[in-house]
Enzyme design. Structure first.
Site, PDB file in Angstrom:
ATOM      1  N   GLY A   1       0.774  -1.242   0.000  1.00  0.00           N
ATOM      2  CA  GLY A   1       0.000   0.000   0.000  1.00  0.00           C
ATOM      3  C   GLY A   1       0.802   1.287   0.000  1.00  0.00           C
ATOM      4  O   GLY A   1       0.285   2.340   0.385  1.00  0.00           O
TER       5      GLY A   1
ATOM      6  N   LEU B   1      -7.556  -9.633 -11.588  1.00  0.00           N
ATOM      7  CA  LEU B   1      -8.123  -9.047 -12.807  1.00  0.00           C
ATOM      8  C   LEU B   1      -9.512  -8.505 -12.497  1.00  0.00           C
ATOM      9  O   LEU B   1     -10.266  -9.113 -11.738  1.00  0.00           O
ATOM     10  CB  LEU B   1      -8.236 -10.105 -13.901  1.00  0.00           C
ATOM     11  CG  LEU B   1      -6.970 -10.460 -14.688  1.00  0.00           C
ATOM     12  CD1 LEU B   1      -7.307 -11.520 -15.742  1.00  0.00           C
ATOM     13  CD2 LEU B   1      -6.377  -9.233 -15.365  1.00  0.00           C
TER      14      LEU B   1
ATOM     15  N   HIS C   1       1.635  -0.203 -13.347  1.00  0.00           N
ATOM     16  CA  HIS C   1       2.372  -1.459 -13.529  1.00  0.00           C
ATOM     17  C   HIS C   1       3.873  -1.171 -13.495  1.00  0.00           C
ATOM     18  O   HIS C   1       4.346  -0.234 -14.150  1.00  0.00           O
ATOM     19  CB  HIS C   1       1.992  -2.102 -14.866  1.00  0.00           C
ATOM     20  CG  HIS C   1       2.685  -3.400 -15.084  1.00  0.00           C
ATOM     21  ND1 HIS C   1       2.352  -4.536 -14.380  1.00  0.00           N
ATOM     22  CD2 HIS C   1       3.729  -3.731 -15.878  1.00  0.00           C
ATOM     23  CE1 HIS C   1       3.171  -5.513 -14.743  1.00  0.00           C
ATOM     24  NE2 HIS C   1       4.012  -5.055 -15.650  1.00  0.00           N
TER      25      HIS C   1
END
Ligand code: GRF
Length: 192
Positions: free
Chosen positions: A11, A93, A110
């Protein structure tokens, strides 16, 4: 612009976005209203408590199907009047129901220069491949794995002296700069 951040683990991006938002003099970075977590013991929950951000933990194992899980998530998003979903280390996903409910309104970061090295281990895959550069990408989420339209990306050199750990550290530094910038620009674009 009400934002829900989805996370599964550490996080650091979540915390960074919340802090940047609070430091901003205007509402250009939106308002993180909710953290959605899919792992009961994720460290990000501690960060949410410290930052006083409401969070919900959905354990997918308690749902019969992924669709049922996402339906429960969607009800929560509606309750918090969420406009934009920001994935930050969410290791799952997104299914068709959420994609339909939030068209072009789900962003992901990403840790590689897409389309190179998609998947769960973007940093390690680039490191193991011994390429000279990798990077960070922010993109809109579609049904694929790290495959949606790219909003912005930044290159990171892989140095001969790098270990996986030093490379990860530099990638995370770039993430912390890039994600708030891209979210801010995207919110601006939505509003136009
Ligand atoms: C980041 O490297 C992000 O690019 C990837 O997962 C990692 C999450 O890190 N999707 P953190 O949980 O925000 O610290």
């Amino acid at each position: 612009m009400n934002i829900a951040i989805f996370a599964s683990g550490n996080g650091s991006n979540f915390e960074n976005i919340v802090r940047e938002q609070r430091e901003a003099e205007d509402s250009s970075l939106g308002d993180v209203k909710l953290l959605v977590v899919d792992q009961v013991d994720a460290y990000v929950i501690k960060r949410a408590k410290q930052l006083d951000i409401p969070y919900v933990v959905f354990d997918i194992a308690l749902f019969k199907t992924k669709q049922a899980y996402e339906k429960a998530v969607a009800i929560m998003l509606t309750a918090y009047e969420i406009d934009l979903i920001v994935l930050a280390g969410y290791m799952r996903l997104i299914g068709s129901d959420l994609l339909t409910a939030y068209p072009q309104r789900i962003l992901n970061i990403h840790p590689a220069y897409l389309p190179a090295f998609p998947g769960k281990q973007g940093v390690k895959d680039a490191f193991d491949a011994q390429v000279s550069e990798t990077g960070v990408t922010v993109h809109i989420v579609d049904e694929g794995m790290d495959s949606g339209p790219i909003l912005d990306q930044k290159k990171v050199n892989i140095l001969p002296t790098d270990t996986l750990e030093t490379l990860e550290t530099r990638i995370h530094q770039v993430e912390r700069e890039l994600y708030p910038q891209v979210i801010r620009a995207y919110i601006q674009k939505i509003k136009e």
